[in-house]
Design a protein around this motif. Sequence first.
Motif, PDB file in Angstrom:
ATOM      1  N   THR A 252     -11.640  -0.619   6.884  1.00 19.35           N
ATOM      2  CA  THR A 252     -12.595  -1.390   5.549  1.00 19.35           C
ATOM      3  C   THR A 252     -11.013  -3.028   5.448  1.00 19.35           C
ATOM      4  O   THR A 252      -9.876  -2.386   5.910  1.00 19.35           O
ATOM      5  CB  THR A 252     -12.654  -1.279   4.258  1.00 19.35           C
ATOM      6  OG1 THR A 252     -12.945  -2.028   3.828  1.00 19.35           O
ATOM      7  CG2 THR A 252     -11.304  -0.761   4.033  1.00 19.35           C
ATOM      8  N   VAL A 253     -10.774  -4.144   5.697  1.00 17.38           N
ATOM      9  CA  VAL A 253     -10.527  -4.395   4.798  1.00 17.38           C
ATOM     10  C   VAL A 253      -8.911  -4.723   3.953  1.00 17.38           C
ATOM     11  O   VAL A 253      -9.801  -3.861   3.157  1.00 17.38           O
ATOM     12  CB  VAL A 253     -11.020  -6.218   4.019  1.00 17.38           C
ATOM     13  CG1 VAL A 253      -9.964  -7.313   4.065  1.00 17.38           C
ATOM     14  CG2 VAL A 253     -12.414  -6.616   5.518  1.00 17.38           C
ATOM     15  N   GLY A 254      -7.997  -5.096   3.975  1.00 14.88           N
ATOM     16  CA  GLY A 254      -7.017  -4.510   2.942  1.00 14.88           C
ATOM     17  C   GLY A 254      -6.724  -3.184   4.257  1.00 14.88           C
ATOM     18  O   GLY A 254      -5.044  -3.270   3.166  1.00 14.88           O
ATOM     19  N   GLN A 255      -7.482  -2.488   4.567  1.00 18.52           N
ATOM     20  CA  GLN A 255      -6.468  -1.285   5.027  1.00 18.52           C
ATOM     21  C   GLN A 255      -5.166  -1.402   6.669  1.00 18.52           C
ATOM     22  O   GLN A 255      -4.651  -2.314   6.745  1.00 18.52           O
ATOM     23  CB  GLN A 255      -7.599  -0.354   5.910  1.00 18.52           C
ATOM     24  CG  GLN A 255      -7.162   1.095   6.625  1.00 18.52           C
ATOM     25  CD  GLN A 255      -8.494   1.918   7.345  1.00 18.52           C
ATOM     26  OE1 GLN A 255      -9.346   1.733   6.690  1.00 18.52           O
ATOM     27  NE2 GLN A 255      -8.124   2.962   7.586  1.00 18.52           N
ATOM     28  N   ARG A 256      -4.377  -0.521   5.778  1.00 22.10           N
ATOM     29  CA  ARG A 256      -2.985   0.123   6.681  1.00 22.10           C
ATOM     30  C   ARG A 256      -3.247   1.222   7.584  1.00 22.10           C
ATOM     31  O   ARG A 256      -1.959   0.936   8.638  1.00 22.10           O
ATOM     32  CB  ARG A 256      -1.519   0.068   5.626  1.00 22.10           C
ATOM     33  CG  ARG A 256      -0.013  -0.879   6.571  1.00 22.10           C
ATOM     34  CD  ARG A 256       1.192  -0.516   5.775  1.00 22.10           C
ATOM     35  NE  ARG A 256       2.231   0.002   6.743  1.00 22.10           N
ATOM     36  CZ  ARG A 256       3.129  -0.185   6.013  1.00 22.10           C
ATOM     37  NH1 ARG A 256       3.355  -0.087   3.996  1.00 22.10           N
ATOM     38  NH2 ARG A 256       4.123  -0.357   6.415  1.00 22.10           N
ATOM     39  N   ARG A 257      -3.475   2.301   6.939  1.00 19.12           N
ATOM     40  CA  ARG A 257      -3.478   3.347   7.891  1.00 19.12           C
ATOM     41  C   ARG A 257      -4.069   3.683   8.604  1.00 19.12           C
ATOM     42  O   ARG A 257      -4.956   2.934   9.295  1.00 19.12           O
ATOM     43  CB  ARG A 257      -3.040   4.272   6.572  1.00 19.12           C
ATOM     44  CG  ARG A 257      -2.156   4.766   5.902  1.00 19.12           C
ATOM     45  CD  ARG A 257      -2.136   5.904   4.684  1.00 19.12           C
ATOM     46  NE  ARG A 257      -1.133   5.746   3.528  1.00 19.12           N
ATOM     47  CZ  ARG A 257      -0.952   7.417   2.944  1.00 19.12           C
ATOM     48  NH1 ARG A 257      -2.421   7.643   3.065  1.00 19.12           N
ATOM     49  NH2 ARG A 257      -0.157   6.701   2.432  1.00 19.12           N
ATOM     50  N   GLY A 258      -3.861   4.280   9.820  1.00 17.31           N
ATOM     51  CA  GLY A 258      -4.473   4.608  11.117  1.00 17.31           C
ATOM     52  C   GLY A 258      -5.180   3.976  11.971  1.00 17.31           C
ATOM     53  O   GLY A 258      -5.179   3.756  13.038  1.00 17.31           O
ATOM     54  N   LEU A 259      -4.003   2.759  11.622  1.00 16.33           N
ATOM     55  CA  LEU A 259      -4.311   1.396  12.872  1.00 16.33           C
ATOM     56  C   LEU A 259      -3.284   2.356  14.273  1.00 16.33           C
ATOM     57  O   LEU A 259      -4.192   1.951  15.296  1.00 16.33           O
ATOM     58  CB  LEU A 259      -3.717  -0.069  12.125  1.00 16.33           C
ATOM     59  CG  LEU A 259      -4.009  -0.589  11.095  1.00 16.33           C
ATOM     60  CD1 LEU A 259      -3.556  -1.915  10.928  1.00 16.33           C
ATOM     61  CD2 LEU A 259      -5.415  -0.846  11.932  1.00 16.33           C
ATOM     62  N   ASP A 260      -2.809   3.312  13.771  1.00 15.27           N
ATOM     63  CA  ASP A 260      -2.115   3.332  15.455  1.00 15.27           C
ATOM     64  C   ASP A 260      -0.908   2.739  16.580  1.00 15.27           C
ATOM     65  O   ASP A 260      -1.094   2.542  17.813  1.00 15.27           O
ATOM     66  CB  ASP A 260      -2.655   4.899  16.233  1.00 15.27           C
ATOM     67  CG  ASP A 260      -3.239   5.688  15.165  1.00 15.27           C
ATOM     68  OD1 ASP A 260      -2.232   6.137  14.342  1.00 15.27           O
ATOM     69  OD2 ASP A 260      -4.411   6.257  14.956  1.00 15.27           O
ATOM     70  N   ILE A 261      -0.647   1.567  15.885  1.00 22.41           N
ATOM     71  CA  ILE A 261      -0.061   0.565  17.117  1.00 22.41           C
ATOM     72  C   ILE A 261       1.427   0.515  16.693  1.00 22.41           C
ATOM     73  O   ILE A 261       1.935   1.268  16.570  1.00 22.41           O
ATOM     74  CB  ILE A 261      -0.556  -0.497  15.744  1.00 22.41           C
ATOM     75  CG1 ILE A 261      -2.063  -0.858  16.095  1.00 22.41           C
ATOM     76  CG2 ILE A 261       0.200  -2.088  16.889  1.00 22.41           C
ATOM     77  CD1 ILE A 261      -2.183  -2.670  15.688  1.00 22.41           C
ATOM     78  N   GLY A 262       1.810   0.680  17.697  1.00 21.78           N
ATOM     79  CA  GLY A 262       3.179   0.831  18.773  1.00 21.78           C
ATOM     80  C   GLY A 262       3.923  -0.197  17.481  1.00 21.78           C
ATOM     81  O   GLY A 262       3.783  -0.854  17.448  1.00 21.78           O
ATOM     82  N   GLY A 263       5.279  -0.082  17.782  1.00 26.67           N
ATOM     83  CA  GLY A 263       6.453  -0.588  16.624  1.00 26.67           C
ATOM     84  C   GLY A 263       6.523  -1.590  17.267  1.00 26.67           C
ATOM     85  O   GLY A 263       6.182  -1.851  18.025  1.00 26.67           O
ATOM     86  N   GLY A 264       7.924  -2.595  16.588  1.00 24.57           N
ATOM     87  CA  GLY A 264       7.957  -3.842  16.854  1.00 24.57           C
ATOM     88  C   GLY A 264       7.877  -4.459  16.626  1.00 24.57           C
ATOM     89  O   GLY A 264       7.069  -6.103  16.077  1.00 24.57           O
ATOM     90  N   HIS A 265       6.595  -4.261  15.596  1.00 28.42           N
ATOM     91  CA  HIS A 265       5.266  -4.744  14.371  1.00 28.42           C
ATOM     92  C   HIS A 265       6.027  -5.110  13.070  1.00 28.42           C
ATOM     93  O   HIS A 265       6.264  -3.578  12.229  1.00 28.42           O
ATOM     94  CB  HIS A 265       4.065  -4.921  14.718  1.00 28.42           C
ATOM     95  CG  HIS A 265       3.901  -4.824  15.517  1.00 28.42           C
ATOM     96  ND1 HIS A 265       3.375  -5.866  16.822  1.00 28.42           N
ATOM     97  CD2 HIS A 265       3.531  -4.330  16.953  1.00 28.42           C
ATOM     98  CE1 HIS A 265       2.772  -5.775  17.827  1.00 28.42           C
ATOM     99  NE2 HIS A 265       2.535  -4.174  18.225  1.00 28.42           N
ATOM    100  N   ASP A 266       5.859  -6.125  11.769  1.00 29.04           N
ATOM    101  CA  ASP A 266       6.201  -5.860  10.832  1.00 29.04           C
ATOM    102  C   ASP A 266       5.025  -4.708  10.199  1.00 29.04           C
ATOM    103  O   ASP A 266       4.396  -5.047  11.298  1.00 29.04           O
ATOM    104  CB  ASP A 266       5.855  -7.255  10.150  1.00 29.04           C
ATOM    105  CG  ASP A 266       7.256  -8.655  10.722  1.00 29.04           C
ATOM    106  OD1 ASP A 266       8.124  -7.253  10.196  1.00 29.04           O
ATOM    107  OD2 ASP A 266       6.973  -9.509  10.544  1.00 29.04           O
ATOM    108  N   PRO A 267       5.043  -4.382   8.978  1.00 31.22           N
ATOM    109  CA  PRO A 267       2.752  -4.415   8.861  1.00 31.22           C
ATOM    110  C   PRO A 267       2.291  -4.828   9.149  1.00 31.22           C
ATOM    111  O   PRO A 267       1.779  -6.152   8.333  1.00 31.22           O
ATOM    112  CB  PRO A 267       3.541  -4.227   7.082  1.00 31.22           C
ATOM    113  CG  PRO A 267       5.111  -4.011   6.716  1.00 31.22           C
ATOM    114  CD  PRO A 267       5.746  -4.993   7.868  1.00 31.22           C
TER     115      PRO A 267
END
Length: 376
Positions: A252-267
């Motif tokens: 949902t819009v605003g969600q941060r957890r559970g994206l499982d994107i690799g490192g090297g990014h800002d939140p």
Amino acid sequence: MSPVSFDLSQPLSKRRIVVAMSGGVDSSVVAALAARSGAETIGVTLQLYDHGEAVGRAGACCAGRDIRDARAVCDGLGIAHYVFDHASSFREQVIEDFADEYLAGRTPIPCVKCNMGPKFTDLFALARDLGADCLATGHYVRRVEGEGGAELHRALDPARDQSYFLFATTQDQLDYLRFPLGGLPKARVREIAAEMGLGVAAKPDSQDICFVPDGNYADVVRKVRPGADDGGEIVDEDGQVLGRHRGIIHYTVGQRRGLDIGGGHDPLYVVGLDAAAKRIVVGPKTALAVAAARLTGINWLGGDFSGPLTAKVRSLAKPVPARLDGDRLVFDQPEYGVAPGQAAVLYAGDRVLGGGWIAATERAGTGVKEDRAQFV
């Protein structure tokens, strides 16, 4: 007005009150108060969706155990209790809508849809068929008689206030409704239940959507719409692929957890859902800042909306200063996590003016309207 008054002008001994009973402590106390008032009291329970028995979980408001609890309370009070099976309409109007909203990339509020449909519309018809003078519920809101008629106000206990979920109540419904608990804290309600010897006095509150076992709404969506959790791409706002997701129904819009994107990014946060392409768009927190939202299905309960008002865009959000310009809700300061499918409820002080469904948003600083549910 007394917080436990049914506010009926004629002697209560000549009145008939129908109480919507879920089997929980709140509606049970309302039934007990109604019966003690001297009015003829009838408890009514709608059997909507019995997940409690299916998964062996207590606390789901439509479970078989809850119906038995409601009946036991009514038996103890010496009042009539009726159960009506409305599972078919509940499935069509609430559960299927819930699943379809998630599939469309929106964040639904099934409790509002239930109030708009089976609970209030169907219960109203039943209460009137039974010749009742009013329908009483255990909601934590207040009905206040104003100069222009009945008004809907927030509960005195902000921790229990449920006015956000009742914004779609019509004036005709509000005239007929009574909310005896709106001026009481929950602790006092439990005390009243114990004082009256109600067996549900210590029964835990239900924390989840009644038809969602253990809070796992994705399971329900999958059962209603097989294939709903097909995966897809996670992209940034420029369209660059950053990873894969396990189905847009999990986000949902605003969600941060559970994206499982690799490192090297800002939140990174979910800033948009492209349902057609099964794509999740992510961006920095600044991309969540919303200047305005377009509302549909606006329900107005009266009052002056030209002066200062506040808007609540999520059930747990704090009301923030805003103004209404036609169907456009403009925030005084950027608001975050505004998601299509949710409701925006408008207040003047404690009074509920009305509200509508969030259909699209306008990002702060851009002046460009974006339908976040169809973000490309």
